[in-house]
Design a protein around this motif. Sequence first.
Motif, PDB file in Angstrom:
ATOM      1  N   GLY A  81       0.814  -1.209   0.000  1.00 18.35           N
ATOM      2  CA  GLY A  81       0.000   0.000   0.000  1.00 18.35           C
ATOM      3  C   GLY A  81       0.845   1.254   0.000  1.00 18.35           C
ATOM      4  N   GLU A  82       1.934   1.247   0.759  1.00 19.03           N
ATOM      5  CA  GLU A  82       2.831   2.403   0.774  1.00 19.03           C
ATOM      6  C   GLU A  82       3.433   2.633  -0.614  1.00 19.03           C
ATOM      7  OE1 GLU A  82       4.831   5.674   2.228  1.00 19.03           O
ATOM      8  OE2 GLU A  82       3.209   4.484   3.125  1.00 19.03           O
ATOM      9  N   ARG A  83       3.800   1.547  -1.275  1.00 22.02           N
ATOM     10  CA  ARG A  83       4.332   1.681  -2.638  1.00 22.02           C
ATOM     11  C   ARG A  83       3.274   2.250  -3.568  1.00 22.02           C
ATOM     12  NH1 ARG A  83       5.719  -3.322  -6.801  1.00 22.02           N
ATOM     13  NH2 ARG A  83       6.248  -2.001  -8.607  1.00 22.02           N
ATOM     14  N   TYR A  84       2.038   1.776  -3.434  1.00 19.92           N
ATOM     15  CA  TYR A  84       0.952   2.252  -4.299  1.00 19.92           C
ATOM     16  C   TYR A  84       0.681   3.742  -4.085  1.00 19.92           C
ATOM     17  CZ  TYR A  84      -3.817   3.281  -5.727  1.00 19.92           C
ATOM     18  OH  TYR A  84      -4.922   3.883  -6.268  1.00 19.92           O
ATOM     19  N   PHE A  85       0.593   4.182  -2.830  1.00 23.60           N
ATOM     20  CA  PHE A  85       0.277   5.580  -2.564  1.00 23.60           C
ATOM     21  C   PHE A  85       1.401   6.499  -3.035  1.00 23.60           C
ATOM     22  CE2 PHE A  85      -2.288   3.549   0.967  1.00 23.60           C
ATOM     23  CZ  PHE A  85      -3.482   3.661   0.279  1.00 23.60           C
ATOM     24  N   GLN A  86       2.653   6.057  -2.893  1.00 22.18           N
ATOM     25  CA  GLN A  86       3.759   6.852  -3.408  1.00 22.18           C
ATOM     26  C   GLN A  86       3.706   6.939  -4.929  1.00 22.18           C
ATOM     27  OE1 GLN A  86       7.449   5.282  -1.900  1.00 22.18           O
ATOM     28  NE2 GLN A  86       7.050   5.942   0.209  1.00 22.18           N
ATOM     29  N   ALA A  87       3.415   5.816  -5.579  1.00 22.98           N
ATOM     30  CA  ALA A  87       3.323   5.805  -7.039  1.00 22.98           C
ATOM     31  C   ALA A  87       2.156   6.667  -7.516  1.00 22.98           C
ATOM     32  CB  ALA A  87       3.160   4.372  -7.543  1.00 22.98           C
ATOM     33  N   LYS A  88       1.070   6.628  -6.793  1.00 18.59           N
ATOM     34  CA  LYS A  88      -0.113   7.422  -7.158  1.00 18.59           C
ATOM     35  C   LYS A  88       0.184   8.911  -7.041  1.00 18.59           C
ATOM     36  CE  LYS A  88      -5.103   7.618  -6.231  1.00 18.59           C
ATOM     37  NZ  LYS A  88      -5.235   9.064  -5.943  1.00 18.59           N
ATOM     38  N   ASN A  89       0.824   9.318  -5.965  1.00 22.07           N
ATOM     39  CA  ASN A  89       1.178  10.725  -5.793  1.00 22.07           C
ATOM     40  C   ASN A  89       2.161  11.180  -6.864  1.00 22.07           C
ATOM     41  OD1 ASN A  89      -0.455  10.950  -3.517  1.00 22.07           O
ATOM     42  ND2 ASN A  89       1.212  10.462  -2.103  1.00 22.07           N
ATOM     43  N   ALA A  90       3.133  10.318  -7.183  1.00 20.24           N
ATOM     44  CA  ALA A  90       4.120  10.662  -8.205  1.00 20.24           C
ATOM     45  C   ALA A  90       3.462  10.805  -9.570  1.00 20.24           C
ATOM     46  CB  ALA A  90       5.221   9.606  -8.251  1.00 20.24           C
ATOM     47  N   GLU A  91       2.542   9.877  -9.880  1.00 18.07           N
ATOM     48  CA  GLU A  91       1.860   9.935 -11.176  1.00 18.07           C
ATOM     49  C   GLU A  91       1.010  11.191 -11.288  1.00 18.07           C
ATOM     50  OE1 GLU A  91      -1.210   9.547 -14.131  1.00 18.07           O
ATOM     51  OE2 GLU A  91      -1.554   9.509 -11.969  1.00 18.07           O
TER      52      GLU A  91
END
Length: 298
Positions: free
Chosen positions: A82-92
């Motif tokens: 989940g932490e990886r997903y939220f970081q990727a989402k914010n970056a995108e």
Amino acid sequence: MKMLRFLGLARDANKPSLRDRATALRASAARVIRREPLDQAGNERRVLIAGSLAAAVPLPAIAMAAGPVSTVSPDADLLAAGERYFQAKNAEETVREAYGEAWMQVYPVLQTCPSALLVTMEEKFSVLGGWRWPSRLGMNLRHLPTRPEDSGKPRAADYIGEAWTGQALREAIRQAVTLMGRGGQTPHRIRRWHKMLPIADAFDAQMQGIEATSNYQGLRLARREAEKELHAARLAIHGMVATTPEGLAVLTRLIGSYSWKDSGYGMPDLLRSAANVSGVDLAELEHQYASTHSSARS
């Protein structure tokens, strides 16, 4: 008696005799057989029992405190994903916003593309090989917004939203005979493409200038990479099952970002229930999908 004292065998007058000891043992045996109450059994028994209880009660607590205490969540893998997903989402989202700003600078210039550079439907199929990607030349042409009226150009019946670039024209000229033969329309097309080269080179320079100023190409590639990472981060979560409220919060926020959550049936209610249990703010799940709003049920 003197001889016994001399040999060390005389009995000490302060110590009980064997007869006294035997009498005491018989009395103790009688008490055990009759199962007398604790207050009748003597201080020795009370002390023994009290001491045994005092020694036994703290043992489980001591054993528990001495053992290792695990601080690892059962949903550790899900929380990490989940932490990886939220970081990727914010970056995108950040890259997409920057790309959008660059596009707003490129779009007005792109709309000034000279009509002479527009690819015709006949060229699209006879020269470029139809809708293949990339084209038969081994490269793609410039993509234009499919609204020619935005730039004041008359709407062409065969407008397909592509324009020639200087590089594409040179490649077409080089491969013309191989692709279309020496006769027919080949000589006519080659002459036409040669005349278009100065126009294409001038517009290419104009586009390269605005793309460099806005970092359009760099942001376009960065957005593509960010989208790939976000997709991979989503896939890493799929198939995981939450067993804690923290893990459920991860799945709730992930599902809340999907448009199909508005599919109706019990999905909005289920999503709201998961949010309530996991502590996720319902405002995070609403977005433009009205069925998740609490007001949608009224």
